[in-house]
Design a protein around this motif. Structure first.
Motif, PDB file in Angstrom:
ATOM      1  N   THR A 420       0.809  -1.156   0.043  1.00  0.00           N
ATOM      2  CA  THR A 420       0.124   0.204   0.016  1.00  0.00           C
ATOM      3  C   THR A 420       1.048   1.176   0.075  1.00  0.00           C
ATOM      4  O   THR A 420       2.187   1.160  -0.069  1.00  0.00           O
ATOM      5  N   ASP A 421       0.283   2.279   0.070  1.00  0.00           N
ATOM      6  CA  ASP A 421       0.977   3.543   0.163  1.00  0.00           C
ATOM      7  C   ASP A 421       1.758   3.847   1.308  1.00  0.00           C
ATOM      8  O   ASP A 421       2.581   4.555   1.627  1.00  0.00           O
ATOM      9  N   SER A 422       1.279   3.082   2.384  1.00  0.00           N
ATOM     10  CA  SER A 422       2.020   3.091   3.818  1.00  0.00           C
ATOM     11  C   SER A 422       3.238   1.948   3.875  1.00  0.00           C
ATOM     12  O   SER A 422       4.018   2.165   4.857  1.00  0.00           O
ATOM     13  N   SER A 423       3.409   1.324   2.717  1.00  0.00           N
ATOM     14  CA  SER A 423       4.590   0.318   3.013  1.00  0.00           C
ATOM     15  C   SER A 423       5.653   0.999   2.458  1.00  0.00           C
ATOM     16  O   SER A 423       5.894   2.215   1.747  1.00  0.00           O
ATOM     17  N   ASN A 424       6.880   0.381   2.831  1.00  0.00           N
ATOM     18  CA  ASN A 424       8.156   0.783   2.519  1.00  0.00           C
ATOM     19  C   ASN A 424       8.727   0.365   1.492  1.00  0.00           C
ATOM     20  O   ASN A 424       9.468  -0.373   1.137  1.00  0.00           O
ATOM     21  N   GLY A 425       7.865   0.721   0.348  1.00  0.00           N
ATOM     22  CA  GLY A 425       8.056   0.269  -1.026  1.00  0.00           C
ATOM     23  C   GLY A 425       8.209  -1.224  -1.192  1.00  0.00           C
ATOM     24  O   GLY A 425       7.570  -1.942  -0.503  1.00  0.00           O
ATOM     25  N   TYR A 426       9.143  -1.832  -2.123  1.00  0.00           N
ATOM     26  CA  TYR A 426       9.300  -3.254  -2.437  1.00  0.00           C
ATOM     27  C   TYR A 426      10.656  -3.482  -2.820  1.00  0.00           C
ATOM     28  O   TYR A 426      11.410  -2.851  -3.552  1.00  0.00           O
ATOM     29  N   PRO A 427      11.292  -4.498  -2.113  1.00  0.00           N
ATOM     30  CA  PRO A 427      12.610  -4.836  -2.837  1.00  0.00           C
ATOM     31  C   PRO A 427      12.923  -5.189  -4.311  1.00  0.00           C
ATOM     32  O   PRO A 427      11.990  -5.909  -4.552  1.00  0.00           O
ATOM     33  N   VAL A 428      13.835  -4.766  -4.820  1.00  0.00           N
ATOM     34  CA  VAL A 428      14.310  -5.029  -6.157  1.00  0.00           C
ATOM     35  C   VAL A 428      15.605  -5.722  -6.440  1.00  0.00           C
ATOM     36  O   VAL A 428      16.492  -5.417  -5.395  1.00  0.00           O
ATOM     37  N   THR A 429      15.504  -6.593  -7.432  1.00  0.00           N
ATOM     38  CA  THR A 429      16.911  -6.857  -7.783  1.00  0.00           C
ATOM     39  C   THR A 429      17.507  -6.341  -9.042  1.00  0.00           C
ATOM     40  O   THR A 429      16.773  -5.957  -9.858  1.00  0.00           O
ATOM     41  N   ARG A 430      18.585  -5.885  -8.942  1.00  0.00           N
ATOM     42  CA  ARG A 430      19.459  -5.048  -9.968  1.00  0.00           C
ATOM     43  C   ARG A 430      19.274  -6.024 -11.309  1.00  0.00           C
ATOM     44  O   ARG A 430      19.443  -7.184 -11.357  1.00  0.00           O
ATOM     45  N   GLY A 431      19.091  -5.195 -12.363  1.00  0.00           N
ATOM     46  CA  GLY A 431      19.026  -5.901 -13.722  1.00  0.00           C
ATOM     47  C   GLY A 431      17.650  -6.024 -14.001  1.00  0.00           C
ATOM     48  O   GLY A 431      17.497  -6.581 -15.227  1.00  0.00           O
ATOM     49  N   THR A 432      16.864  -6.504 -13.114  1.00  0.00           N
ATOM     50  CA  THR A 432      15.487  -6.893 -13.492  1.00  0.00           C
ATOM     51  C   THR A 432      14.461  -5.626 -13.549  1.00  0.00           C
ATOM     52  O   THR A 432      14.838  -4.669 -13.335  1.00  0.00           O
ATOM     53  N   TRP A 433      13.282  -5.851 -14.411  1.00  0.00           N
ATOM     54  CA  TRP A 433      12.472  -4.642 -14.617  1.00  0.00           C
ATOM     55  C   TRP A 433      11.204  -4.943 -13.606  1.00  0.00           C
ATOM     56  O   TRP A 433      10.789  -5.969 -13.411  1.00  0.00           O
ATOM     57  N   TYR A 434      10.662  -3.897 -13.365  1.00  0.00           N
ATOM     58  CA  TYR A 434       9.340  -3.673 -12.368  1.00  0.00           C
ATOM     59  C   TYR A 434       8.424  -2.790 -13.107  1.00  0.00           C
ATOM     60  O   TYR A 434       8.724  -1.731 -13.726  1.00  0.00           O
ATOM     61  N   ARG A 435       7.077  -3.129 -12.697  1.00  0.00           N
ATOM     62  CA  ARG A 435       6.052  -1.988 -12.861  1.00  0.00           C
ATOM     63  C   ARG A 435       5.116  -2.159 -11.577  1.00  0.00           C
ATOM     64  O   ARG A 435       4.947  -3.315 -11.107  1.00  0.00           O
ATOM     65  N   VAL A 436       4.288  -1.299 -11.531  1.00  0.00           N
ATOM     66  CA  VAL A 436       3.256  -1.245 -10.416  1.00  0.00           C
ATOM     67  C   VAL A 436       1.950  -1.251 -10.835  1.00  0.00           C
ATOM     68  O   VAL A 436       1.770  -0.379 -11.889  1.00  0.00           O
ATOM     69  N   ILE A 437       0.801  -1.947 -10.474  1.00  0.00           N
ATOM     70  CA  ILE A 437      -0.488  -1.896 -10.881  1.00  0.00           C
ATOM     71  C   ILE A 437      -1.160  -1.277  -9.572  1.00  0.00           C
ATOM     72  O   ILE A 437      -1.251  -2.087  -8.692  1.00  0.00           O
ATOM     73  N   PRO A 438      -2.053  -0.376  -9.903  1.00  0.00           N
ATOM     74  CA  PRO A 438      -2.894   0.299  -8.681  1.00  0.00           C
ATOM     75  C   PRO A 438      -4.297  -0.644  -8.720  1.00  0.00           C
ATOM     76  O   PRO A 438      -4.945  -0.874  -9.928  1.00  0.00           O
TER      77      PRO A 438
END
Length: 455
Positions: A420-438
């Protein structure tokens, strides 16, 4: 959308005890967003006043729209004096930079078919009130000066002329985005002379007479005992059981307003459990407003928004004192974050439930059924350095995270509505791609963010 744009191009007018737009009855449920012109001016911010970003303005107005609001009241659209980022930093000096967020807020409201209510004299939390700033500019000392304790402000003719000079500068200002002077802008519903409306008759009569030499089309809002003053159009008041201002205390004012054949607007009301202990009590209050034909509109205090970067704007006038949080003037009890957050006073689920009661009430004021929740707008990823962060989407209850080896997918959901918007984001792995869906409160997805690689 065309209907909203056409409505935004028309002035709201008064016809007896009712408001009208294009000859049709006009009622509204609304929201207060105090900071549209300047953040941290009314409720004090330890970081000092700052200008809101275009994103924050858009997010707040989009959230108000999602809540069914038709009108947004914002004190700092017309009032800020005595600070470097204020409209009037020093006596007679006006700040072009301070008008930019106000210009943008008016343009953004116009696109959404919303009307705005600016305030002329309001709250400066550090100085005790804007009236106290005007007094100090003229070397007039009032011990413990505040918006309710500034007697010389009402009687000193030089100080009143200073206020009128401020009115001139605001009303004559030409919006850099719409190229329309504020005095000619139908996106403004009307001018709130004083926060709370409680100005003495003589001062009100003089100031309204001056305002009307510039602007004869916008409504002027004041307390019921000023309703018979020429140029005053709408009676206003606060409704806060928290401050011993329950609806029942307004009986005489409502009678006076009706006798003067003017509409009434509860332009600030409390919504939380310190005002109405249960959801049922709050629901009954909202029904009282909706069923009273004299009530042309209302607006809760006060809506917050997402902040640039990630998450929510901080709680205004914050405190960490749990015992004081429910008593003193702090956003711990009155700041509403639409999908609900936990504060020292309010549970997240209770805040979310009360927000939906307000949404249903706002549509009842419009005479419309409550529609499904709108799809949240596309989020914007702001960082993928170690953790994924994004700017929140108005109306989003939660988000899914998708991951891929490249910018074009294929995409795999690695977090199914788990943040949620209260979360501390989300961990990522270098070199992979991400997108966020509301996802909205109906669990329907909005458009995904543009993809971004982890770094």
């Amino acid at each position: 959308m065309l209907r909203l744009l056409l409505a935004a191009a028309l002035f709201v007018t008064r016809s007896g005890t009712h408001l009208q737009l294009a000859g049709q009855p006009y009622r509204f449920g609304g929201a207060n967003v105090e900071w549209l012109g300047l953040v941290g001016y009314g409720p004090a911010d330890p970081r000092g006043p700052r200008y809101p970003s275009h994103y924050e303005i858009d997010d707040a107005l989009a959230t108000a729209q999602e809540m069914g609001a038709r009108v947004v009241r914002s004190q700092t659209l017309g009032d800020s004096v005595g600070c470097s980022r204020c409209i009037e930093p020093a006596l007679g000096q006006f700040n072009a930079a301070a008008f930019e967020p106000i210009d943008y807020a008016l343009a953004s409201a116009r696109k959404r078919g919303l009307k705005l209510i600016p305030t002329i004299v309001g709250d400066d939390a550090r100085a005790g009130g804007s009236g106290c700033v005007y007094l100090r500019w003229r070397g007039i000392d009032v011990p413990k000066c505040s918006l309710v304790n500034m007697p010389r402000f009402w009687t000193d003719e030089t100080v009143r002329a200073d206020v009128e000079q401020h009115i001139d500068a605001v009303l004559e200002h030409v919006n850099r985005y719409t190229h329309v002077a504020y005095k000619d802008d139908p996106a403004i519903l009307g001018w709130d002379l004083l926060n709370g409306g409680d100005s003495p008759r003589d001062w009100t009569r003089e100031v309204v007479a001056h305002l009307r030499t510039i602007d004869r089309r916008h409504l002027v809002l004041s307390r019921a005992w000023n309703a018979l003053i020429p140029g005053v159009d709408v009676c206003v008041a606060f409704v806060y059981p928290h401050w011993r201002q329950p609806w029942s205390s307004l009986r005489d004012e409502l009678t006076a307003c009706k006798s003067a054949r003017e509409p009434f607007v509860a332009y600030e009301y409390g919504w939380d459990r310190t005002n109405y202990r249960t959801l049922g009590a709050f629901r009954r209050f909202l029904r009282t407003l909706a069923r009273n034909p004299l009530v042309a509109g209302d607006a809760f205090w006060a809506l917050q928004a997402h902040q640039g970067g990630h998450g929510w704007m901080p709680i205004p006038a914050n405190t960490s004192n749990r015992a004081a949080a429910a008593r003193v003037e702090t956003g711990q009890w009155w700041a509403l974050y639409y999908t609900g957050i936990r504060t020292l006073v309010n549970a997240a689920a209770d805040m979310a439930a009360r927000a939906q009661l307000i949404r249903a009430h706002n549509y009842a004021m419009l005479g419309r059924r409550v529609p499904p929740h709108a799809l949240p707008p596309r989020p914007t990823i702001t960082s993928t350095s170690g953790r994924l962060y994004w700017q929140g989407s108005a109306g989003a209850a939660n988000y899914s995270i998708q991951r891929a080896r490249g910018a074009n997918g294929p995409w795999r959901t690695v977090c199914n509505r788990c943040v949620t918007d209260s979360s501390n984001g989300y961990p990522v792995t270098r070199g992979t791609w991400y997108r966020v869906i509301p996802y909205n409160l109906d669990a329907s997805p909005g458009p995904p963010s543009k993809p971004k690689a982890g770094v």
